[in-house]
Design an enzyme around this catalytic site. Structure first.
Site, mmCIF file in Angstrom:
data_model
loop_
_atom_site.group_PDB
_atom_site.id
_atom_site.type_symbol
_atom_site.label_atom_id
_atom_site.label_comp_id
_atom_site.label_asym_id
_atom_site.label_seq_id
_atom_site.Cartn_x
_atom_site.Cartn_y
_atom_site.Cartn_z
ATOM 1 N N LYS A 1 0.882 -1.253 -0.021
ATOM 2 C CA LYS A 1 -0.054 -0.039 -0.024
ATOM 3 C C LYS A 1 0.702 1.297 -0.048
ATOM 4 O O LYS A 1 1.792 1.396 0.870
ATOM 5 C CB LYS A 1 -0.750 0.112 1.406
ATOM 6 C CG LYS A 1 -1.712 1.214 1.153
ATOM 7 C CD LYS A 1 -2.489 1.167 2.824
ATOM 8 C CE LYS A 1 -3.398 2.418 3.140
ATOM 9 N NZ LYS A 1 -4.036 2.543 4.214
ATOM 10 N N ASP B 1 -2.971 10.593 3.613
ATOM 11 C CA ASP B 1 -4.283 10.116 3.957
ATOM 12 C C ASP B 1 -5.069 10.910 4.795
ATOM 13 O O ASP B 1 -4.939 10.742 6.194
ATOM 14 C CB ASP B 1 -4.561 8.509 4.265
ATOM 15 C CG ASP B 1 -5.680 8.089 4.351
ATOM 16 O OD1 ASP B 1 -6.556 8.790 3.789
ATOM 17 O OD2 ASP B 1 -5.892 7.100 5.148
ATOM 18 N N LYS C 1 -10.986 12.524 8.424
ATOM 19 C CA LYS C 1 -10.492 12.300 9.757
ATOM 20 C C LYS C 1 -10.103 13.714 10.456
ATOM 21 O O LYS C 1 -9.912 14.699 9.819
ATOM 22 C CB LYS C 1 -8.861 11.781 9.546
ATOM 23 C CG LYS C 1 -8.691 10.284 8.872
ATOM 24 C CD LYS C 1 -7.174 10.202 8.801
ATOM 25 C CE LYS C 1 -6.930 8.974 7.822
ATOM 26 N NZ LYS C 1 -7.375 7.733 8.406
ATOM 27 N N ASP D 1 1.240 6.235 5.809
ATOM 28 C CA ASP D 1 0.367 5.213 5.115
ATOM 29 C C ASP D 1 1.044 4.570 4.000
ATOM 30 O O ASP D 1 0.266 3.872 3.490
ATOM 31 C CB ASP D 1 -0.871 6.140 4.944
ATOM 32 C CG ASP D 1 -1.925 5.134 5.036
ATOM 33 O OD1 ASP D 1 -2.188 4.232 5.577
ATOM 34 O OD2 ASP D 1 -3.184 5.264 4.427
ATOM 35 N N ASP E 1 -12.361 6.461 3.863
ATOM 36 C CA ASP E 1 -11.226 6.394 4.696
ATOM 37 C C ASP E 1 -10.913 4.850 4.528
ATOM 38 O O ASP E 1 -9.758 4.487 5.610
ATOM 39 C CB ASP E 1 -11.683 7.072 6.056
ATOM 40 C CG ASP E 1 -10.169 7.271 6.836
ATOM 41 O OD1 ASP E 1 -9.152 6.979 6.094
ATOM 42 O OD2 ASP E 1 -9.928 7.376 7.961
ATOM 43 N N GLU F 1 -9.811 3.096 2.144
ATOM 44 C CA GLU F 1 -9.475 3.248 0.619
ATOM 45 C C GLU F 1 -8.184 1.997 0.562
ATOM 46 O O GLU F 1 -8.176 1.606 -0.588
ATOM 47 C CB GLU F 1 -8.743 4.714 0.179
ATOM 48 C CG GLU F 1 -7.209 4.906 0.615
ATOM 49 C CD GLU F 1 -6.955 4.922 2.233
ATOM 50 O OE1 GLU F 1 -6.040 4.994 2.780
ATOM 51 O OE2 GLU F 1 -8.108 5.107 2.890
ATOM 52 N N ARG G 1 -7.910 -1.050 1.238
ATOM 53 C CA ARG G 1 -8.124 -2.303 1.142
ATOM 54 C C ARG G 1 -8.665 -2.449 -0.489
ATOM 55 O O ARG G 1 -8.485 -3.460 -1.196
ATOM 56 C CB ARG G 1 -9.581 -2.992 2.127
ATOM 57 C CG ARG G 1 -10.736 -2.355 1.875
ATOM 58 C CD ARG G 1 -11.387 -2.515 3.163
ATOM 59 N NE ARG G 1 -10.806 -1.866 4.226
ATOM 60 C CZ ARG G 1 -11.134 -1.842 5.529
ATOM 61 N NH1 ARG G 1 -12.344 -2.520 5.716
ATOM 62 N NH2 ARG G 1 -10.432 -1.349 6.610
#
Length: 519
Positions: free
Chosen positions: A287, A292, A299, A310, A374, A376, A378
């Protein structure tokens, strides 16, 4: 950004037999320490037992600059009121060795005389070598050197010179009563440590970098730099639009809210020398969300802090490829084929950002209903896993800072592990024990499968229920896209980041140990 070489220089002593004669004054210090701790240890360097080590600063031998240890599981002195650097350790070599050396460095640096009389910031570690095989000595030298390099890391490029911490910049390894073959083994261990440490520390640098500098395009450039390290690494890059047209919609959807171009990166390593029985082929998905904020599902500001990390999964994958290249450079190539994909993007907020209720149709034919923007990561992993499942790989692994739920369940030290294959799970548990990068298996109850279903699509990217086990949900979700390939899912949200020191480089050593299990 460019890959960096480490500042700590690793050396070996070319005269391992007579080194004890050079520093005879150290014998009285050893005796003094033995008296302080009530331990009966050898008072001469040449009497070190196999696996024992002395660490000291050669220019200023004081009780604050000397460590004597049997390398193994740490058992500190019972009297914590004394700042004594002597420990008696068990015989098993484990990752606590890093703590021993780190303490030796800190004690040396904190000595009042240190700055004035040891300007070159040197530390020497003498190893008792008698009775050790070459393989054991290589492992010992690798662990000592790697521990030293990792312990010395600071992300200080943005600190003014006055605020930068003092570092040990030279580590010398020596053997007591060593033979020529053992000296060769020592050199081999040092070279392996440098290869791994450079990769781990560059992974830390990548994650620690400011997110306005480390953009998706910058991450793609780092991939180019790593591919350039070895002719055995091939690189392909695709745009979000190209991937969307090929049936992989996640990158285009998630990157729509950012002005930064997204990148789909495919690295492929294939060694020159190949075993007659053929190569095992491994597939990795990292990833690579370089920042993010949660998209339209924004968030809170506290939750945005640290979100430059991230992309730690992508950094771990890049680190592994750097190790593969550096092993080639030192003449120790690994006979294994590795494919890896990194999906590099930002998840930001704008009028173009993807939305809750949006529907995605994937290459697999399955549709996904967006419940929360949020979640995203996966979606990106799903496309990456599906893409690699269509390559000629034997096993798949995804590695990602996926869920806060994993941190709540396992704390900051353990990655959550979910696999579709019992043997794959055993290999990762063994790799965790070997590398010191801990994992913990998460349950995979069959009854949780029903939670994945969307209301108007085959799948939902999260379940809106109050008690959804999101760390498990994320792992079950990505399994839907593996085809018939065994998959290991690593949620590294906890161990990838330390709130005090920043990025840890977690995953490079774990993946390397796992990879070696197929050799």
């Amino acid at each position: 950004m460019e890959l960096q070489a480490r500042q700590l220089t690793l050396n070996h002593l070319d005269d391992p037999v007579t080194i004890a004669l050079k520093y005879p004054e150290a014998q009285s210090i050893i005796a003094e320490l033995c008296q302080i701790e009530g331990q009966r240890l050898a008072t001469k360097f040449k009497e070190l037992k196999p696996g024992q080590a002395v660490a000291y600063s050669p220019r200023q031998l004081t009780t604050l600059e000397l460590v004597i240890a049997d390398l193994g599981t740490l058992q500190p002195s019972q009297d914590q009121s004394k700042l004594s650097p002597l420990w008696q350790l068990n015989s098993k070599l484990e990752t606590e060795l890093q703590a021993v050396l780190k303490q030796a460095f800190e004690l040396a640096q904190n000595s009042k005389q240190y700055a004035a009389k040891n300007e070159q910031n040197q530390l020497t570690v003498l190893l008792g070598s008698q009775g050790l095989t070459a393989q054991e000595l290589t492992k010992l030298a690798e662990q000592v050197s790697l521990s030293a390099l990792l312990s010395e890391y600071r992300f200080d490029k943005y600190l003014s010179r006055d605020n930068r911490p003092t570092r040990i910049n030279r580590l010398t390894l020596g053997l007591i009563n060593g033979e020529a073959t053992q000296l060769m083994a020592l050199r081999r261990g040092i070279a392996q440590a440098e290869a791994v440490a450079n990769a781990v520390l560059n992974a830390r640098d990548i994650v620690n970098e400011s997110p306005d500098i480390l953009t998706p395009s910058a991450l793609a450039k780092v991939s180019q730099e790593i591919a350039a390290l070895s002719p055995q690494i091939k690189l392909k890059q695709f745009t979000a639009t190209e991937m969307h047209e090929a049936g992989y919609p996640a990158l285009a959807a998630i990157s729509a809210g950012s002005d930064q171009a997204a990148h789909f990166i495919h690295l492929h390593y294939r060694p020159v020398e190949r075993p007659s029985q053929g190569l095992t082929s491994l597939g990795l998905v990292g990833k690579g969300v370089t920042y993010d904020v949660g998209g339209l599902g924004l968030k809170p500001w506290q939750g945005q802090l640290g979100m430059k990390a991230d992309m730690a999964g992508a950094a771990a994958v890049l680190g592994l490829f750097q190790v593969l290249a550096e092993y080639e450079a030192i003449g120790q190539p690994l006979a294994i084929e590795v494919h890896a994909v990194i999906l590099a993007t930002e998840n930001l907020i704008s009028g173009r950002a993807y939305k809750a209720d949006q529907l995605l149709r994937t290459r697999s034919g399955k549709t996904i209903e967006i419940i929360h923007t949020d979640a995203e990561g996966r979606l990106l992993l799903a496309d990456g896993i599906d893409y690699l499942s269509r390559q000629s790989v034997d096993y798949l692994v995804d590695i990602a800072t996926l869920t806060g739920a994993a941190i709540k369940a396992l704390g900051p030290s353990y990655a959550g592990l979910m696999t579709t294959d019992a043997t794959l799970a055993e290999k990762f548990l063994a790799a965790a024990a070997d590398s010191g990068e801990a994992v913990w298996p998460l349950p995979q109850p069959k009854e949780y499968q029903k939670l994945l279903k969307g209301k108007v699509a085959d799948l939902a990217n999260i379940n809106s229920g109050s008690y959804t086990p999101d760390a498990i949900y994320g792992g079950l979700f990505v399994q839907e896209f593996r085809g018939d390939k065994p998959l290991a899912h690593l949620d590294i949200a906890g161990p990838a980041w330390d709130n005090q020191t920043g990025a840890t480089g977690y995953g490079v050593q774990l993946l390397l140990s796992w990879l070696k299990s197929y050799l």
